[in-house]
Scaffold this active site. Structure first.
Site, PDB file in Angstrom:
ATOM      1  N   VAL A 128      11.037  11.681   1.454  1.00  0.00           N
ATOM      2  CA  VAL A 128       9.599  11.463   1.286  1.00  0.00           C
ATOM      3  C   VAL A 128       9.006  12.484   0.318  1.00  0.00           C
ATOM      4  O   VAL A 128       7.788  12.593   0.195  1.00  0.00           O
ATOM      5  CB  VAL A 128       8.861  11.525   2.643  1.00  0.00           C
ATOM      6  N   ARG A 186      10.342  13.737  -3.498  1.00  0.00           N
ATOM      7  CA  ARG A 186      10.342  13.167  -4.841  1.00  0.00           C
ATOM      8  C   ARG A 186      11.619  12.363  -5.039  1.00  0.00           C
ATOM      9  O   ARG A 186      12.703  12.776  -4.632  1.00  0.00           O
ATOM     10  CB  ARG A 186      10.222  14.267  -5.900  1.00  0.00           C
ATOM     11  N   ASP A 221      11.207   6.496   0.903  1.00  0.00           N
ATOM     12  CA  ASP A 221       9.836   6.114   0.526  1.00  0.00           C
ATOM     13  C   ASP A 221       9.525   6.419  -0.934  1.00  0.00           C
ATOM     14  O   ASP A 221       8.522   5.929  -1.453  1.00  0.00           O
ATOM     15  CB  ASP A 221       8.823   6.843   1.426  1.00  0.00           C
ATOM     16  N   GLU A 231       9.866   3.691  -9.883  1.00  0.00           N
ATOM     17  CA  GLU A 231       9.018   2.918  -8.976  1.00  0.00           C
ATOM     18  C   GLU A 231       8.206   1.894  -9.765  1.00  0.00           C
ATOM     19  O   GLU A 231       7.620   2.251 -10.793  1.00  0.00           O
ATOM     20  CB  GLU A 231       8.089   3.853  -8.190  1.00  0.00           C
ATOM     21  N   HIS A 282       6.426   3.881  -1.250  1.00  0.00           N
ATOM     22  CA  HIS A 282       5.667   5.122  -1.482  1.00  0.00           C
ATOM     23  C   HIS A 282       4.342   5.112  -0.710  1.00  0.00           C
ATOM     24  O   HIS A 282       3.270   5.321  -1.274  1.00  0.00           O
ATOM     25  CB  HIS A 282       5.412   5.315  -2.983  1.00  0.00           C
ATOM     26  N   SER A 305       4.172   6.748   2.589  1.00  0.00           N
ATOM     27  CA  SER A 305       4.324   7.609   3.763  1.00  0.00           C
ATOM     28  C   SER A 305       3.089   8.449   4.047  1.00  0.00           C
ATOM     29  O   SER A 305       2.798   8.760   5.196  1.00  0.00           O
ATOM     30  CB  SER A 305       5.534   8.524   3.595  1.00  0.00           C
ATOM     31  N   ALA A 306       2.349   8.846   3.003  1.00  0.00           N
ATOM     32  CA  ALA A 306       1.162   9.681   3.209  1.00  0.00           C
ATOM     33  C   ALA A 306       0.105   9.299   2.174  1.00  0.00           C
ATOM     34  O   ALA A 306      -0.064   9.992   1.172  1.00  0.00           O
ATOM     35  CB  ALA A 306       1.512  11.158   3.101  1.00  0.00           C
TER      36      ALA A 306
END
Length: 311
Positions: A224, A226, A250, A255, A274, A276-277
């Protein structure tokens, strides 16, 4: 003398309303007219949107990233004649939710019992080496603010937590701290390995084939941090050879992750886009406002990036 703010986000109108409500002293909020790129001295921006426009930012003094990750702004030949700040301090709880949601689902057999329910079958999952997080060994690559929040959550569940950082200095909330040269042994000792490191020359491809080969036979790897920290092709081969190992991914070097990549087909992988946060504009604007007050007073900015270190 006033300051001019340019917004470069996918949610400009929401940010505009939130910043206007702050009533910040001597701040002019510019329109989305491209001509304002050259006149704004402050940017609130998503790094990938800002990066190609930096050569035209003639007056830029400070760029507040709306994300934690600022890789797009750290190219070796990129500009470094302005102050760059990122977002810290708000992602730890969100990251913990993501990580422990998937960890608990795996350890407590959610997938197995969903299958049992579909089959109307009353049967317990066959014994595994771990049926609880208690006593499991968690390795966190990184010991920053997010890692500290994750470590705190892990301790709540009774896990043993080791952190990896450059200095080897003790960090509150960790049972043990190791340095990167001891990463292979730390991976071999861990039941769960979580990468939270920023993207720097030292961390790129840090999870390569030799280090992945050190994973326990039933280890769980979670990335989670890079995407460029992980050799995805090596991980794909590793998971084919070791089907009891699990991965939760994630972030990726490219991407969106290309549909052609074979990692999509691994049954022992969870892939998320991408998420997760995620950043919430209300929190971002609060951080920007705090930093703006510091900026106009000539005080040090919070979470300012060291271009040489990359974080």
């Amino acid at each position: 003398m006033g300051h001019k703010l340019l917004l470069l986000t996918k949610a400009n109108e929401q940010y505009r309303q939130l910043i206007e409500a702050q009533k910040l002293t001597d701040l002019v909020l510019l329109s989305d007219d491209p001509a304002n790129i050259a006149t704004a001295d402050i940017w609130l921006a998503e790094p990938k949107l800002a990066a190609p426009l930096l050569p035209h930012a003639k007056k830029l003094q400070w760029l507040q990233s709306s994300f934690a990750g600022i890789d797009a702004l750290l190219s070796p030949r990129g500009r470094k004649d302005y102050r760059l700040t990122n977002i810290k301090g708000i992602f730890g709880p969100l990251m913990s939710e993501y990580l422990f949601g998937y960890l608990l689902a795996h350890i407590r057999g959610h997938h197995f019992y969903r299958q049992q329910q579909r089959q109307k079958n009353w049967q317990a999952q066959p014994p595994m080496r771990h049926s609880t997080l208690q006593g499991m060994r968690l390795l966190l690559l990184g010991t920053g603010s997010i890692a500290q929040q994750v470590a705190q959550t892990a301790k709540h569940f009774g896990m043993q937590v080791t952190g990896i950082n450059r200095s080897g200095q003790a960090v509150a909330g960790f049972d043990q701290i190791e340095v990167i040269p001891r990463l292979e042994q730390a991976i071999n000792d861990a039941d769960v390995v979580v990468n939270l490191l920023p993207s720097t020359p030292e961390t790129r491809n840090i999870l390569n084939a030799p280090r992945l080969s050190m994973l326990k036979e039933d280890a769980i790897l979670m990335n989670v941090g890079r995407g460029d920290a992980l050799d995805l092709d090596a991980l794909n081969a590793q998971l084919i050879a070791h089907p009891l190992q699990q991965a939760v991914l994630d972030v990726f070097h490219q991407e969106p992750l290309p549909a052609s990549h074979p990692i999509w087909d691994r049954p022992n992988v969870v892939i998320t886009p991408h998420i997760s946060a995620p950043s919430h504009p209300e929190q971002i604007v609060d951080i920007f406002s705090d930093n703006y007050h510091r900026f106009i007073k000539g005080e040090p900015l919070l979470s300012q990036i060291d271009f040489a270190r990359g974080y």
